[in-house]
Design a protein around this motif. Sequence first.
Motif, mmCIF file in Angstrom:
data_model
loop_
_atom_site.group_PDB
_atom_site.id
_atom_site.type_symbol
_atom_site.label_atom_id
_atom_site.label_comp_id
_atom_site.label_asym_id
_atom_site.label_seq_id
_atom_site.Cartn_x
_atom_site.Cartn_y
_atom_site.Cartn_z
ATOM 1 N N GLY A 31 0.828 -1.194 0.000
ATOM 2 C CA GLY A 31 0.000 0.000 0.000
ATOM 3 C C GLY A 31 0.868 1.252 0.000
ATOM 4 N N SER A 32 0.435 2.279 0.695
ATOM 5 C CA SER A 32 1.117 3.569 0.709
ATOM 6 C C SER A 32 2.065 3.687 1.887
ATOM 7 C CB SER A 32 0.076 4.689 0.800
ATOM 8 O OG SER A 32 -0.579 4.631 2.064
ATOM 9 N N PRO A 33 2.968 4.697 1.865
ATOM 10 C CA PRO A 33 3.811 4.954 3.033
ATOM 11 C C PRO A 33 2.993 5.204 4.304
ATOM 12 C CG PRO A 33 4.664 6.123 1.139
ATOM 13 C CD PRO A 33 3.348 5.546 0.715
ATOM 14 N N ALA A 34 1.839 5.851 4.162
ATOM 15 C CA ALA A 34 0.995 6.097 5.335
ATOM 16 C C ALA A 34 0.493 4.783 5.935
ATOM 17 C CB ALA A 34 -0.186 6.989 4.953
ATOM 18 N N ILE A 35 0.148 3.825 5.078
ATOM 19 C CA ILE A 35 -0.303 2.514 5.563
ATOM 20 C C ILE A 35 0.826 1.814 6.297
ATOM 21 C CG2 ILE A 35 -0.959 0.194 4.797
ATOM 22 C CD1 ILE A 35 -2.647 1.521 2.623
ATOM 23 N N MET A 36 2.033 1.862 5.751
ATOM 24 C CA MET A 36 3.172 1.208 6.382
ATOM 25 C C MET A 36 3.532 1.886 7.713
ATOM 26 S SD MET A 36 3.866 -1.432 4.640
ATOM 27 C CE MET A 36 5.348 -1.859 5.582
ATOM 28 N N ALA A 37 3.444 3.209 7.764
ATOM 29 C CA ALA A 37 3.736 3.914 9.010
ATOM 30 C C ALA A 37 2.758 3.493 10.100
ATOM 31 C CB ALA A 37 3.678 5.425 8.794
ATOM 32 N N ALA A 38 1.467 3.470 9.759
ATOM 33 C CA ALA A 38 0.455 3.067 10.737
ATOM 34 C C ALA A 38 0.641 1.615 11.150
ATOM 35 C CB ALA A 38 -0.930 3.285 10.144
ATOM 36 N N GLN A 39 1.043 0.758 10.192
ATOM 37 C CA GLN A 39 1.254 -0.649 10.502
ATOM 38 C C GLN A 39 2.403 -0.834 11.492
ATOM 39 O OE1 GLN A 39 -0.329 -3.879 9.398
ATOM 40 N NE2 GLN A 39 0.853 -4.072 11.284
ATOM 41 N N CYS A 40 3.500 -0.138 11.273
ATOM 42 C CA CYS A 40 4.641 -0.258 12.176
ATOM 43 C C CYS A 40 4.295 0.265 13.570
ATOM 44 C CB CYS A 40 5.847 0.491 11.608
ATOM 45 S SG CYS A 40 6.564 -0.297 10.142
ATOM 46 N N ARG A 41 3.574 1.360 13.638
ATOM 47 C CA ARG A 41 3.176 1.893 14.938
ATOM 48 C C ARG A 41 2.206 0.946 15.657
ATOM 49 N NH1 ARG A 41 5.289 6.571 16.062
ATOM 50 N NH2 ARG A 41 5.914 8.027 14.394
ATOM 51 N N HIS A 42 1.334 0.330 14.887
ATOM 52 C CA HIS A 42 0.400 -0.638 15.478
ATOM 53 C C HIS A 42 1.163 -1.810 16.102
ATOM 54 C CE1 HIS A 42 -3.116 -3.180 15.989
ATOM 55 N NE2 HIS A 42 -2.530 -4.128 15.271
ATOM 56 N N MET A 43 2.167 -2.305 15.401
ATOM 57 C CA MET A 43 2.966 -3.401 15.953
ATOM 58 C C MET A 43 3.684 -2.973 17.225
ATOM 59 S SD MET A 43 4.548 -5.019 12.452
ATOM 60 C CE MET A 43 5.571 -6.203 13.311
ATOM 61 N N ALA A 44 4.229 -1.769 17.222
ATOM 62 C CA ALA A 44 4.909 -1.267 18.419
ATOM 63 C C ALA A 44 3.941 -1.188 19.590
ATOM 64 C CB ALA A 44 5.524 0.095 18.134
ATOM 65 N N ASP A 45 2.732 -0.720 19.331
ATOM 66 C CA ASP A 45 1.736 -0.624 20.398
ATOM 67 C C ASP A 45 1.307 -2.009 20.880
ATOM 68 O OD1 ASP A 45 1.843 2.112 20.152
ATOM 69 O OD2 ASP A 45 0.032 2.264 18.905
ATOM 70 N N MET A 46 1.108 -2.946 19.957
ATOM 71 C CA MET A 46 0.706 -4.301 20.347
ATOM 72 C C MET A 46 1.771 -4.970 21.198
ATOM 73 S SD MET A 46 -2.342 -5.257 19.177
ATOM 74 C CE MET A 46 -2.407 -7.002 18.781
ATOM 75 N N LEU A 96 12.835 0.178 16.920
ATOM 76 C CA LEU A 96 13.044 0.101 15.475
ATOM 77 C C LEU A 96 11.729 0.264 14.727
ATOM 78 C CD1 LEU A 96 14.823 -0.403 13.012
ATOM 79 C CD2 LEU A 96 14.531 -2.867 13.378
ATOM 80 N N LEU A 97 10.661 -0.339 15.226
ATOM 81 C CA LEU A 97 9.355 -0.209 14.581
ATOM 82 C C LEU A 97 8.930 1.253 14.511
ATOM 83 C CD1 LEU A 97 7.549 -3.258 16.218
ATOM 84 C CD2 LEU A 97 7.891 -2.929 13.764
ATOM 85 N N ARG A 98 9.129 1.979 15.584
ATOM 86 C CA ARG A 98 8.732 3.389 15.594
ATOM 87 C C ARG A 98 9.664 4.234 14.724
ATOM 88 N NH1 ARG A 98 7.113 2.954 21.975
ATOM 89 N NH2 ARG A 98 4.930 2.344 21.596
ATOM 90 N N GLN A 99 10.918 3.831 14.665
ATOM 91 C CA GLN A 99 11.863 4.531 13.803
ATOM 92 C C GLN A 99 11.489 4.351 12.333
ATOM 93 O OE1 GLN A 99 15.906 3.310 14.446
ATOM 94 N NE2 GLN A 99 16.654 4.245 12.570
ATOM 95 N N VAL A 100 11.151 3.128 11.958
ATOM 96 C CA VAL A 100 10.744 2.865 10.576
ATOM 97 C C VAL A 100 9.443 3.615 10.261
ATOM 98 C CG1 VAL A 100 9.986 1.076 8.952
ATOM 99 C CG2 VAL A 100 11.919 0.633 10.487
ATOM 100 N N ALA A 101 8.527 3.678 11.231
ATOM 101 C CA ALA A 101 7.280 4.424 11.024
ATOM 102 C C ALA A 101 7.573 5.887 10.720
ATOM 103 C CB ALA A 101 6.387 4.296 12.254
ATOM 104 N N ARG A 102 8.520 6.470 11.444
ATOM 105 C CA ARG A 102 8.877 7.879 11.192
ATOM 106 C C ARG A 102 9.466 8.064 9.800
ATOM 107 N NH1 ARG A 102 10.399 7.516 16.728
ATOM 108 N NH2 ARG A 102 12.589 7.162 16.161
ATOM 109 N N ARG A 103 10.243 7.088 9.346
ATOM 110 C CA ARG A 103 10.806 7.179 7.985
ATOM 111 C C ARG A 103 9.708 7.193 6.952
ATOM 112 N NH1 ARG A 103 15.442 2.502 8.548
ATOM 113 N NH2 ARG A 103 16.808 3.580 10.060
ATOM 114 N N TYR A 104 8.717 6.318 7.124
ATOM 115 C CA TYR A 104 7.601 6.300 6.176
ATOM 116 C C TYR A 104 6.839 7.615 6.216
ATOM 117 C CZ TYR A 104 7.889 1.334 4.878
ATOM 118 O OH TYR A 104 8.267 0.109 4.368
ATOM 119 N N GLU A 105 6.689 8.185 7.384
ATOM 120 C CA GLU A 105 5.951 9.439 7.499
ATOM 121 C C GLU A 105 6.692 10.597 6.811
ATOM 122 O OE1 GLU A 105 3.709 8.449 11.746
ATOM 123 O OE2 GLU A 105 5.649 9.461 11.723
ATOM 124 N N ARG A 106 8.009 10.513 6.763
ATOM 125 C CA ARG A 106 8.769 11.552 6.077
ATOM 126 C C ARG A 106 8.737 11.390 4.561
ATOM 127 N NH1 ARG A 106 12.611 10.806 10.405
ATOM 128 N NH2 ARG A 106 13.961 9.561 9.072
#
Length: 299
Positions: A188-203, A289-299
Amino acid sequence: MPTHDQPGSTLPRRQLGRALREAREGVGFTLEQAAREMEMSKTALIRLEKGHNEKVRVRDVEGFGRLYELDAGRIEALKALAEQTSTRSWWQRARHLIKPGFDTYLGLEVGADHLHIYQPLIIPGLLQTAEYARAIERPRPLEPRDTPEDLERRVDLRLRRTAILTRQRNPTTAEFIVHEGALHTAVGSPAIMAAQCRHMADMSTRANITIRILPFLAGFPGDWNPVLPYIILDFPASSREFGAEPPVVHTETTIGTMFFEDAEDVGVYRDIHHSLQSAALPTQASRDLLRQVARRYER
């Protein structure tokens, strides 16, 4: 229809089959002898003992109990298991949308109390967000009859599975090892990947969930390279009469699934998992790392 707190029909079928097989072996009957006495084919008896029959007649179970000289209490317990085998599971209405064999896995998943999961390719289904799942389940060229409703039902199926991790009563304990490459495979999109990585970090902050990332720098740990996706399922002792169902390993391919039930095979997968554990990042470093990757996608 069972709730998310109730096991599906697959686990009772397997327990019943295992109990009948042990009873048959206990009195020294071969498959051929038992099948002949019960006036059924050997193939039908094999399916029954392996837990593959979706419907099991209670009178057949009672007949086997008498043939195997079981006491009345044991026969009643087996009959109770047989009655559970006809319970329709929540995913039954969507069976035509599920890969061959995966409905069997779902029946085991809801009955497991511990999962060890390795996924090197994509985010594991139990951790997927709705948008990530929707991107995975986009219209399939090999299934031209798929409708938009079918796609949404597949997405719903993926999301409903996650209830075993988030339910308030007896949530399943799960340990995920996810290869770093899955985080960088854009779905999907970078936004989808960012949300996915953050979701994993939260879980991963939940007490029953561990998520560890296997980094690129780990290479191929152990002696089994490369390692394909797998899930090791361990089951609770569901009753005093039947004890715990033996563990099972589930693996998935592009067109189907495989199960490994032999104790030696399961042991090999546990060794593989230990090797991956030793090379994976610790839980906090994985969360960072999950949150770091999420920030990269958001940028």
